[in-house]
Structures are given as structure tokens and as C-alpha cells.
Design a protein around this motif. Structure first.
Motif, PDB file in Angstrom:
ATOM      1  N   LEU A 133       0.827  -1.213   0.000  1.00 60.07           N
ATOM      2  CA  LEU A 133       0.000   0.000   0.000  1.00 60.07           C
ATOM      3  C   LEU A 133       0.860   1.260   0.000  1.00 60.07           C
ATOM      4  O   LEU A 133       0.641   2.182  -0.785  1.00 60.07           O
ATOM      5  CB  LEU A 133      -0.919   0.013   1.226  1.00 60.07           C
ATOM      6  CG  LEU A 133      -2.313  -0.578   1.097  1.00 60.07           C
ATOM      7  CD1 LEU A 133      -3.055  -0.467   2.426  1.00 60.07           C
ATOM      8  CD2 LEU A 133      -3.108   0.114  -0.007  1.00 60.07           C
ATOM      9  N   SER A 134       1.838   1.301   0.901  1.00 58.36           N
ATOM     10  CA  SER A 134       2.651   2.514   1.051  1.00 58.36           C
ATOM     11  C   SER A 134       3.621   2.707  -0.104  1.00 58.36           C
ATOM     12  O   SER A 134       4.128   3.817  -0.314  1.00 58.36           O
ATOM     13  CB  SER A 134       3.424   2.477   2.381  1.00 58.36           C
ATOM     14  OG  SER A 134       4.320   1.378   2.421  1.00 58.36           O
ATOM     15  N   THR A 135       3.882   1.659  -0.871  1.00 63.62           N
ATOM     16  CA  THR A 135       4.731   1.800  -2.051  1.00 63.62           C
ATOM     17  C   THR A 135       4.026   2.620  -3.118  1.00 63.62           C
ATOM     18  O   THR A 135       4.637   3.439  -3.818  1.00 63.62           O
ATOM     19  CB  THR A 135       5.105   0.420  -2.613  1.00 63.62           C
ATOM     20  OG1 THR A 135       5.861  -0.298  -1.629  1.00 63.62           O
ATOM     21  CG2 THR A 135       5.942   0.551  -3.879  1.00 63.62           C
ATOM     22  N   ILE A 136       2.718   2.422  -3.231  1.00 64.35           N
ATOM     23  CA  ILE A 136       1.935   3.134  -4.246  1.00 64.35           C
ATOM     24  C   ILE A 136       1.437   4.479  -3.729  1.00 64.35           C
ATOM     25  O   ILE A 136       1.528   5.500  -4.407  1.00 64.35           O
ATOM     26  CB  ILE A 136       0.741   2.266  -4.695  1.00 64.35           C
ATOM     27  CG1 ILE A 136       1.251   0.979  -5.335  1.00 64.35           C
ATOM     28  CG2 ILE A 136      -0.146   3.029  -5.676  1.00 64.35           C
ATOM     29  CD1 ILE A 136       0.163   0.006  -5.704  1.00 64.35           C
ATOM     30  N   PHE A 137       0.893   4.462  -2.510  1.00 61.85           N
ATOM     31  CA  PHE A 137       0.413   5.684  -1.857  1.00 61.85           C
ATOM     32  C   PHE A 137       1.174   5.847  -0.547  1.00 61.85           C
ATOM     33  O   PHE A 137       0.749   5.332   0.479  1.00 61.85           O
ATOM     34  CB  PHE A 137      -1.089   5.594  -1.555  1.00 61.85           C
ATOM     35  CG  PHE A 137      -1.984   5.873  -2.721  1.00 61.85           C
ATOM     36  CD1 PHE A 137      -2.422   7.162  -2.979  1.00 61.85           C
ATOM     37  CD2 PHE A 137      -2.390   4.859  -3.561  1.00 61.85           C
ATOM     38  CE1 PHE A 137      -3.261   7.440  -4.046  1.00 61.85           C
ATOM     39  CE2 PHE A 137      -3.232   5.113  -4.632  1.00 61.85           C
ATOM     40  CZ  PHE A 137      -3.662   6.407  -4.879  1.00 61.85           C
ATOM     41  N   PRO A 138       2.317   6.515  -0.551  1.00 55.92           N
ATOM     42  CA  PRO A 138       3.109   6.628   0.679  1.00 55.92           C
ATOM     43  C   PRO A 138       2.318   7.202   1.847  1.00 55.92           C
ATOM     44  O   PRO A 138       1.526   8.133   1.689  1.00 55.92           O
ATOM     45  CB  PRO A 138       4.243   7.583   0.272  1.00 55.92           C
ATOM     46  CG  PRO A 138       4.383   7.372  -1.206  1.00 55.92           C
ATOM     47  CD  PRO A 138       2.992   7.157  -1.698  1.00 55.92           C
ATOM     48  N   PHE A 139       2.517   6.606   3.019  1.00 51.58           N
ATOM     49  CA  PHE A 139       1.951   7.120   4.269  1.00 51.58           C
ATOM     50  C   PHE A 139       2.849   6.649   5.392  1.00 51.58           C
ATOM     51  O   PHE A 139       3.720   5.799   5.196  1.00 51.58           O
ATOM     52  CB  PHE A 139       0.496   6.669   4.483  1.00 51.58           C
ATOM     53  CG  PHE A 139       0.269   5.174   4.396  1.00 51.58           C
ATOM     54  CD1 PHE A 139       0.389   4.372   5.515  1.00 51.58           C
ATOM     55  CD2 PHE A 139      -0.073   4.584   3.186  1.00 51.58           C
ATOM     56  CE1 PHE A 139       0.181   3.000   5.440  1.00 51.58           C
ATOM     57  CE2 PHE A 139      -0.289   3.210   3.101  1.00 51.58           C
ATOM     58  CZ  PHE A 139      -0.163   2.424   4.225  1.00 51.58           C
ATOM     59  N   TYR A 140       2.626   7.202   6.579  1.00 51.04           N
ATOM     60  CA  TYR A 140       3.548   6.960   7.682  1.00 51.04           C
ATOM     61  C   TYR A 140       3.075   5.843   8.606  1.00 51.04           C
ATOM     62  O   TYR A 140       1.891   5.731   8.929  1.00 51.04           O
ATOM     63  CB  TYR A 140       3.729   8.225   8.531  1.00 51.04           C
ATOM     64  CG  TYR A 140       4.602   9.261   7.873  1.00 51.04           C
ATOM     65  CD1 TYR A 140       5.895   8.958   7.467  1.00 51.04           C
ATOM     66  CD2 TYR A 140       4.137  10.559   7.660  1.00 51.04           C
ATOM     67  CE1 TYR A 140       6.698   9.905   6.881  1.00 51.04           C
ATOM     68  CE2 TYR A 140       4.935  11.519   7.066  1.00 51.04           C
ATOM     69  CZ  TYR A 140       6.222  11.183   6.674  1.00 51.04           C
ATOM     70  OH  TYR A 140       7.015  12.136   6.083  1.00 51.04           O
ATOM     71  N   MET A 141       4.049   5.046   9.039  1.00 50.74           N
ATOM     72  CA  MET A 141       3.822   4.104  10.128  1.00 50.74           C
ATOM     73  C   MET A 141       3.878   4.893  11.432  1.00 50.74           C
ATOM     74  O   MET A 141       4.827   5.632  11.683  1.00 50.74           O
ATOM     75  CB  MET A 141       4.893   3.016  10.123  1.00 50.74           C
ATOM     76  CG  MET A 141       4.828   2.048  11.289  1.00 50.74           C
ATOM     77  SD  MET A 141       3.403   0.951  11.273  1.00 50.74           S
ATOM     78  CE  MET A 141       3.868  -0.163   9.917  1.00 50.74           C
ATOM     79  N   TRP A 142       2.864   4.773  12.259  1.00 53.98           N
ATOM     80  CA  TRP A 142       2.825   5.489  13.533  1.00 53.98           C
ATOM     81  C   TRP A 142       3.341   4.605  14.665  1.00 53.98           C
ATOM     82  O   TRP A 142       4.130   5.028  15.484  1.00 53.98           O
ATOM     83  CB  TRP A 142       1.399   5.951  13.823  1.00 53.98           C
ATOM     84  CG  TRP A 142       1.268   6.801  15.050  1.00 53.98           C
ATOM     85  CD1 TRP A 142       0.889   6.388  16.297  1.00 53.98           C
ATOM     86  CD2 TRP A 142       1.543   8.203  15.174  1.00 53.98           C
ATOM     87  NE1 TRP A 142       0.899   7.437  17.187  1.00 53.98           N
ATOM     88  CE2 TRP A 142       1.292   8.565  16.521  1.00 53.98           C
ATOM     89  CE3 TRP A 142       1.966   9.180  14.279  1.00 53.98           C
ATOM     90  CZ2 TRP A 142       1.455   9.869  16.979  1.00 53.98           C
ATOM     91  CZ3 TRP A 142       2.114  10.481  14.736  1.00 53.98           C
ATOM     92  CH2 TRP A 142       1.870  10.806  16.082  1.00 53.98           C
ATOM     93  N   ARG A 143       2.860   3.374  14.704  1.00 56.68           N
ATOM     94  CA  ARG A 143       3.280   2.464  15.775  1.00 56.68           C
ATOM     95  C   ARG A 143       3.440   1.060  15.184  1.00 56.68           C
ATOM     96  O   ARG A 143       2.471   0.423  14.813  1.00 56.68           O
ATOM     97  CB  ARG A 143       2.250   2.467  16.905  1.00 56.68           C
ATOM     98  CG  ARG A 143       2.671   1.700  18.146  1.00 56.68           C
ATOM     99  CD  ARG A 143       1.700   1.930  19.305  1.00 56.68           C
ATOM    100  NE  ARG A 143       1.833   3.271  19.880  1.00 56.68           N
ATOM    101  CZ  ARG A 143       0.949   4.253  19.708  1.00 56.68           C
ATOM    102  NH1 ARG A 143      -0.130   4.058  18.965  1.00 56.68           N
ATOM    103  NH2 ARG A 143       1.136   5.438  20.258  1.00 56.68           N
ATOM    104  N   LYS A 144       4.690   0.586  15.110  1.00 52.20           N
ATOM    105  CA  LYS A 144       4.974  -0.686  14.455  1.00 52.20           C
ATOM    106  C   LYS A 144       4.368  -1.878  15.179  1.00 52.20           C
ATOM    107  O   LYS A 144       3.967  -2.858  14.556  1.00 52.20           O
ATOM    108  CB  LYS A 144       6.490  -0.880  14.336  1.00 52.20           C
ATOM    109  CG  LYS A 144       7.164   0.050  13.341  1.00 52.20           C
ATOM    110  CD  LYS A 144       8.639  -0.261  13.219  1.00 52.20           C
ATOM    111  CE  LYS A 144       9.318   0.654  12.214  1.00 52.20           C
ATOM    112  NZ  LYS A 144      10.771   0.355  12.082  1.00 52.20           N
TER     113      LYS A 144
END
Length: 365
Positions: free
Chosen positions: A321-332
Motif C-alpha cells: 500500500l505505502s509503495t503506491i500511496f506513501p503514508f507513515y507508520m505510527w506504531r509498528k
């Protein structure tokens, strides 16, 4: 041909509002020279508009407005305006000044940041503030001098006007300054459907870091000082601090003209209402994801009140998902992520994002 990058990472990823760019171009193409360092007509006009928007017509005092390059600079200058090196600033443990500005606030100002836990919605709690005030007057302890909150919070949630008044009352009880980090203040105002005055001078804010970049400016923020004692302290030291922390722009009119455009005809309202609305649309689409084995596949973890959505997703979804639409990980630990909508987020962005999610579901990723 390179694909156009669209993201839910941050409103910092977005471009510039067309109206802002037009204002910059118009000012840049002017054949007139202008005095530097904020002594020009454009900067004076921007200061006047900010006064009109944030104070009442009957208010005789004039807020001090100091235009700066970025949000960290705004927060550092705000702290410097109110403190000495033996002071402390009480803030939330997830606040931007303690989690996202490296050690700049403490290194540059010399103060101690005292972080306190927030509630589940990211709001600072009154009883936790008072716990940190037992040391007032103790020469062995850094002396609390300021309460700093972010509005909206780092979770995108919004303090109500009553909650802000309670914090302000507590600050005044203990002779503390009340600072508001308003990097996304316009989103909070739109969420509460109030005025800029209601959310600042109306609740007793002393000093404000006013964000512009996240609302659609190219660059620039402002420190707005409502408390006259701050402006008068040490013979007006704040103007020297402005220079000392390298936030005094020579061609300051190019920051000021953006604020003029943003505040003119409520452009800020159009921008913030759009990003807030897109977050609500995205929230509804995420909530429509079907159950798997009678269990939700995603969980929205925080109230969606501005442009941010916090949610837990399956770990295996994150990379594709984040490869196409980058977004941030908040809590791994529990794969909690943040999706941020911007002034230029579109319904098509949301549909394309959801399309990818359904592809992952269909392929059992």
C-alpha cells in the motif's frame, strides 16, 4: 513516463494553492523595490489582517506578528519569547516539539521540556499538568513557565473551546504562559466551526505558532503574540530573538503575501474544510471494508476530526500500500498508521487507494 505521485503521508507533500502561487508571482513580478526585514507595505498589511482576524474590534492592543521560515522556528521562537534557560515547558508526550523537532527546542532555548501522558485522544490532561507544578519556587528544579499544546493534536483530534479555556485558566492560576502550536490550526477552526478569534484570544492563548505550509502555502509560518507583556519583556527582546534564531527573512514580504492570500476571502477555510471532508470520505470508505472470519480487517483508532486518520491495518498490507500511496507508520507494534488528507486530496485518490486495498483482500495478502 513517470507516474504522478499521490500520497496520504502528509499535507507537507502537497503542492501550493493556486491562489497562493498567483500572489507570489504577482509580488515577484512587481517592478517596485521594497524595504527588507519586514519593513515593507505587504508585511504591514499582513500584520493588520492577522490582527483583524484574531482580535476583536474593541481590542486596543496590537498583537506582535513575526514571520518565520518553518514550524520548528516558530515553536523555538515562541519558547524563547517566554522563557529563560532555567525554565521548563510542559507539553504532551506526543507533542511535535518533543517528538518531531529533534532536540532543537531544548538545544536552542536551553529550557527543559517536561512531557506528560495524554489521554486516548492525544489531549493533555489537567491533573497531569498540576502534578508537574509542585516544583514551582524550588531552586533545584527547572521552573515551569509555559504550557504548550498542539491544536489539533498530533492525533488530529481537536480541543473544544471549553477545554482550551480550562487550560488557559490553569496557566493563569500559576502565572504560566499558554502557547498553542497551530501548525494545522485552520483545520481545527473548520472542525469546530468557530472563528480564528474564538480559538485563540477568545480562550486566553498568549502566543501562537500559526501554520501556513500545511494549509497550502509554499513556505512560511508566523509567531503571533497576543500577550502584551511578552512583547514588552526585556525592552522588546523578541525582535532580537527573531534574528538570533535565524528566522528573520530579508525578503519577508514573500512570506507575508502568502498569509494575505490565505486570509483573504477565507481561502484558509476552503482549504481546511476540503481536507477535513476528504478525511471523512476516506473514513467511510475504510469502514466499508468487509469482515474477514467475522472480524474487522482494519480498526480506526482515533476520532477523525480534521484531516488525519489513524488506523490499524494488517501488517502485510503496509508495504504494497505505502509503495503506491506513501503514508507513515505510527506504531509498528500493532501496525498503526496515519493517513493524512490535504487541500488537494481528491475522491479519485481515495478510490485508487481503496482499489488497491480490495486487490490485497482478493489475493489474500
Amino acid at each position: 513516463m513517470t507516474n504522478i505521485l499521490r500520497t496520504f503521508a502528509s499535507d507537507n507533500y502537497a503542492g501550493v494553492l493556486p491562489e497562493i502561487m498567483s500572489a507570489l508571482v504577482k509580488e515577484a513580478q512587481s517592478k517596485s523595490h521594497a524595504r527588507a526585514y519586514g519593513h515593507d507595505d505587504v508585511t504591514q498589511a499582513a500584520r493588520l489582517v492577522i490582527k483583524q482576524q484574531f482580535t476583536s474590534a474593541s481590542d486596543a492592543s496590537t498583537p506582535g506578528v513575526f514571520f518565520v521560515f518553518n514550524g520548528t522556528g516558530a515553536n523555538v521562537l515562541s519558547i524563547l519569547a517566554c522563557t529563560h534557560s532555567y525554565h521548563a515547558v510542559i507539553c504532551a508526550d506526543i507533542s511535535h516539539i518533543i517528538t518531531d523537532e529533534s532536540s532543537s527546542p531544548e538545544t536552542v532555548t536551553g529550557v527543559r521540556l517536561i512531557s506528560i501522558p495524554t489521554n486516548e485522544n492525544g489531549k493533555i490532561m489537567m491533573d497531569r499538568i498540576e502534578e508537574k507544578l509542585d516544583c514551582l519556587g524550588d531552586m533545584h528544579a527547572a521552573q515551569p513557565r509555559m504550557i504548550s499544546i498542539a491544536q489539533p493534536t498530533e492525533y488530529g483530534t481537536v480541543y473544544t473551546l471549553d477545554e482550551l479555556k480550562q487550560i488557559s485558566t490553569l496557566a493563569k492560576k500559576y502565572n504560566l504562559y499558554f502557547h498553542m502550536d497551530g501548525a494545522r490550526l485552520f483545520n481545527a477552526v473548520s472542525s469546530l466551526n468557530c472563528t480564528l478569534r474564538d480559538i485563540t484570544t477568545g480562550v486566553g492563548v498568549d502566543i501562537l505558532s500559526l501554520g501556513g505550509t500545511k494549509t497550502g502555502m509554499m513556505y512560511g509560518e508566523a509567531v503571533v503574540v497576543f500577550n502584551q507583556s511578552i512583547l514588552e519583556a526585556d525592552g522588546g527582546i523578541l525582535k532580537f530573538r527573531h534574528k538570533q534564531v535565524m528566522q528573520l527573512a530579508s525578503k519577508q514580504r514573500f512570506i507575508a503575501v502568502q498569509f494575505l492570500a490565505l486570509l483573504d476571502n477565507n481561502l484558509w477555510k476552503k482549504s481546511s474544510e476540503h481536507s477535513n471532508a476528504m478525511a471523512q470520505t476516506l473514513k467511510k470508505r475504510l469502514e466499508s471494508i468487509p469482515l474477514k472470519d467475522n472480524k474487522p480487517q482494519i480498526r480506526i483508532t482515533k476520532p477523525v476530526e480534521t484531516g488525519a486518520i489513524f488506523l490499524e491495518i494488517p501488517q502485510q498490507w503496509y508495504e504494497p500500500l505505502s509503495t503506491i500511496f506513501p503514508f507513515y507508520m505510527w506504531r509498528k507494534k500493532n501496525c498503526e498508521v496515519r493517513l493524512m488528507c490535504s487541500f488537494d486530496t481528491t475522491e479519485d485518490d481515495i478510490e485508487q487507494f481503496m482499489k488497491k486495498i480490495y486487490e490485497l483482500i482478493e489475493t489474500n495478502v
